[in-house]
Design a protein around this motif. Structure first.
Motif, mmCIF file in Angstrom:
data_model
loop_
_atom_site.group_PDB
_atom_site.id
_atom_site.type_symbol
_atom_site.label_atom_id
_atom_site.label_comp_id
_atom_site.label_asym_id
_atom_site.label_seq_id
_atom_site.Cartn_x
_atom_site.Cartn_y
_atom_site.Cartn_z
ATOM 1 N N GLY A 176 -0.921 11.977 3.230
ATOM 2 C CA GLY A 176 -0.868 10.768 2.437
ATOM 3 C C GLY A 176 -0.597 11.094 0.976
ATOM 4 O O GLY A 176 -1.513 11.422 0.228
ATOM 5 N N SER A 222 -4.910 13.574 1.675
ATOM 6 C CA SER A 222 -5.102 12.122 1.617
ATOM 7 C C SER A 222 -5.349 11.743 0.156
ATOM 8 O O SER A 222 -6.491 11.714 -0.301
ATOM 9 C CB SER A 222 -6.278 11.674 2.493
ATOM 10 O OG SER A 222 -6.425 10.265 2.441
ATOM 11 N N TYR A 234 -4.408 8.790 -1.295
ATOM 12 C CA TYR A 234 -4.584 7.359 -1.527
ATOM 13 C C TYR A 234 -5.952 6.855 -1.076
ATOM 14 O O TYR A 234 -6.555 6.028 -1.732
ATOM 15 C CB TYR A 234 -3.509 6.559 -0.774
ATOM 16 C CG TYR A 234 -2.107 6.789 -1.252
ATOM 17 C CD1 TYR A 234 -1.671 6.256 -2.465
ATOM 18 C CD2 TYR A 234 -1.210 7.525 -0.496
ATOM 19 C CE1 TYR A 234 -0.369 6.463 -2.911
ATOM 20 C CE2 TYR A 234 0.085 7.738 -0.928
ATOM 21 C CZ TYR A 234 0.505 7.204 -2.128
ATOM 22 O OH TYR A 234 1.782 7.421 -2.568
ATOM 23 N N ALA A 235 -6.415 7.328 0.066
ATOM 24 C CA ALA A 235 -7.627 6.775 0.677
ATOM 25 C C ALA A 235 -8.712 7.845 0.771
ATOM 26 O O ALA A 235 -8.519 8.869 1.431
ATOM 27 C CB ALA A 235 -7.316 6.228 2.060
ATOM 28 N N ARG A 255 -10.053 8.306 4.543
ATOM 29 C CA ARG A 255 -9.269 8.911 5.624
ATOM 30 C C ARG A 255 -9.582 10.399 5.645
ATOM 31 O O ARG A 255 -9.013 11.203 4.898
ATOM 32 C CB ARG A 255 -7.778 8.666 5.436
ATOM 33 C CG ARG A 255 -7.382 7.225 5.588
ATOM 34 C CD ARG A 255 -7.712 6.629 6.968
ATOM 35 N NE ARG A 255 -6.993 7.258 8.039
ATOM 36 C CZ ARG A 255 -5.840 6.806 8.534
ATOM 37 N NH1 ARG A 255 -5.304 5.717 8.030
ATOM 38 N NH2 ARG A 255 -5.237 7.430 9.520
ATOM 39 N N ASN A 258 0.872 2.479 5.550
ATOM 40 C CA ASN A 258 -0.054 2.730 4.453
ATOM 41 C C ASN A 258 -0.181 4.243 4.310
ATOM 42 O O ASN A 258 0.383 5.011 5.086
ATOM 43 C CB ASN A 258 -1.430 2.066 4.691
ATOM 44 C CG ASN A 258 -2.071 2.500 5.996
ATOM 45 O OD1 ASN A 258 -2.108 3.680 6.323
ATOM 46 N ND2 ASN A 258 -2.575 1.537 6.751
ATOM 47 N N ASN A 259 -0.891 4.650 3.294
ATOM 48 C CA ASN A 259 -1.106 6.073 3.041
ATOM 49 C C ASN A 259 0.192 6.880 3.001
ATOM 50 O O ASN A 259 0.247 8.023 3.471
ATOM 51 C CB ASN A 259 -2.071 6.667 4.082
ATOM 52 C CG ASN A 259 -3.502 6.235 3.825
ATOM 53 O OD1 ASN A 259 -4.108 6.642 2.839
ATOM 54 N ND2 ASN A 259 -4.034 5.383 4.692
#
Length: 428
Positions: A96, A349, A351-352, A355, A297-298
């Motif tokens: 991500g 990861s 962005y999140a 995750r 997403n991501n």
């Protein structure tokens, strides 16, 4: 309007959001110190993504660690390089990140011979299997916004995964060609909730269980093609509703069929997508119609684009064989980890924070959004900056035709994925 500064606050206009596949680029945000708030044109996902607090500089979640002990960034990078150098077959997953981060990761994977698999590859694989077997005629978000007169949604997941889709692409009043949108019709086949902001008089709902969508699409296709003699409707397929929809599609100037692949989570979902795509193909004999795969997403579409131009394939690529080797089943991260075919996991990861890498005992290097809370200490953890908040970058929209620039909204001393991966690569 340009960005504006006051004594304590900076206001940003026309900001692109990286937290779903729409990448809406009309957001207004304010930044005060490390705090970022969406003040106009936001949604639940953007407010949560931009508003996630940055931990204090002294917090453990913002420190690089080696086996749980804090260390300098240089030490973490050097240790990660040692682990990768010793690995016989590493797996790069999560992935991500933005365009530059994805480029650095594919470059490093090619350098040492790693397997690449994005965290959203299961959904991507469903669409890929459909297009590989059958082909499709797709359109873009902009075309839908400006031209669609009949929009048919199969399944659910748009309202929750792409919250502003209906606002931007169906209920918009203004279009590029001054087409009236008052006579548009929205058909919801499945269990998608009634979208907020959409005039109920424009909506027709046709309930269906996800596993029955393929039968509904097949029946609709038979009606469109006049092959009704052999139809034996079952599973409560509403024939009158489908006949009305078929009549509407024949009269439409520009119809679009859409779905969210991640929501079609059942065996052989690619066959459902193939059947949906065949509807638009049949209609194009006499009118204009297209498919629009939604989701994302991501940075999944961003990684798919970069991986495609770097290796020829969108995901699940093995670069350990001396040439790119692609296999949607064989190079699934879940399968590789379960079979213990890899000996090191690099998880990214940016962005999140929620995750997380898959649970297991495999030695793991994590490049994660600061504030990520891991269930166990990885071999190396390096907190990284978030694209579109902490540093500038680029991200692909889910229709794959637009690359949106991401802004830096606040000062942050965290390195981005591209910097960390490039420094590791230099040491290999």
């Amino acid at each position: 309007m340009s960005d504006m500064n006051t004594a304590n606050e900076t206001r940003f206009e026309n900001v692109a959001c990286p937290f779903c596949g729409l990448c809406c680029d009309d957001l207004t945000l304010t930044a005060r110190g490390c705090r970022v708030d969406v003040v106009a044109n936001g949604c639940e996902l953007s407010r949560r993504g931009f508003g996630a607090p940055l931990p204090p500089a002294t917090a453990l979640a913002r420190q690089a660690t080696i086996q749980g002990d804090t260390c300098t960034l240089d030490e973490a990078i050097a240790y990660a390089a040692d682990l990768l150098r010793q690995s016989r077959l590493p797996l790069f997953a999560g992935l991500g990140t933005d365009v530059n981060g994805a480029r650095a990761l594919t470059r490093m994977a090619d350098r040492i011979g790693a397997i690449l698999d994005h965290m959203n590859s299961d959904a991507m694989a469903t669409n890929l299997a459909a297009v590989q077997d059958n082909g499709w005629i797709t359109t873009t978000l902009t075309e839908v916004r400006n031209r669609v007169d009949t929009l048919v949604v199969f399944g659910a997941g748009i309202g929750s995964g792409l919250p502003r889709f209906y606002e931007r692409c169906f209920s918009n009043v203004d279009t590029l060609f001054d087409n009236s949108t008052a006579n548009r019709r929205l058909y919801l086949i499945g269990d998608e909730p009634l979208p907020a902001g959409v005039d109920p008089s424009q909506v027709v709902r046709i309930p269906s269980a996800p596993q029955n969508l393929v039968n509904v699409a097949t029946t609709l296709r038979a009606i469109l093609n006049g092959n009704t003699d052999r139809l034996t409707p079952t599973d409560g397929i509403p024939m009158a509703d489908l006949q009305q929809l078929a009549d509407r599609l024949r009269q439409s100037v520009y119809s679009v069929f859409t779905w969210v692949a991640g929501d079609l989570d059942f065996p052989h979902a690619d066959l459902t997508i193939q059947t949906i795509c065949n509807l638009s193909r049949d209609l194009n004999k006499k009118t204009r119609s297209a498919a629009l795969p939604l989701g994302g997403n991501n940075g999944d579409h961003t990684f798919a684009q970069v991986c495609t131009w770097q290796t020829g394939y969108a995901t699940r690529v093995n670069l350990a064989t001396g040439h790119p080797e692609y296999d949607l089943h064989r190079y699934s991260a879940a399968r590789l980890l379960a079979a213990k075919h890899v000996d090191l996991l690099l998880w990214v990861s940016a962005y999140a924070a929620d995750r997380l890498p898959p649970a297991g005992e495999l030695p793991t290097i994590v490049l994660g959004r600061a504030s990520m809370q891991l269930d166990r200490d990885p071999k190396v953890f390096i907190p990284v900056a978030t694209p579109g908040i902490d540093h500038e970058g680029h991200i692909y929209r889910c229709d794959g035709v637009a690359t949106l620039p991401l802004k830096k909204l606040r000062s942050c001393d965290l390195p981005d994925v591209h910097t960390v991966v490039s420094r590791i690569t230099e040491m290999l």
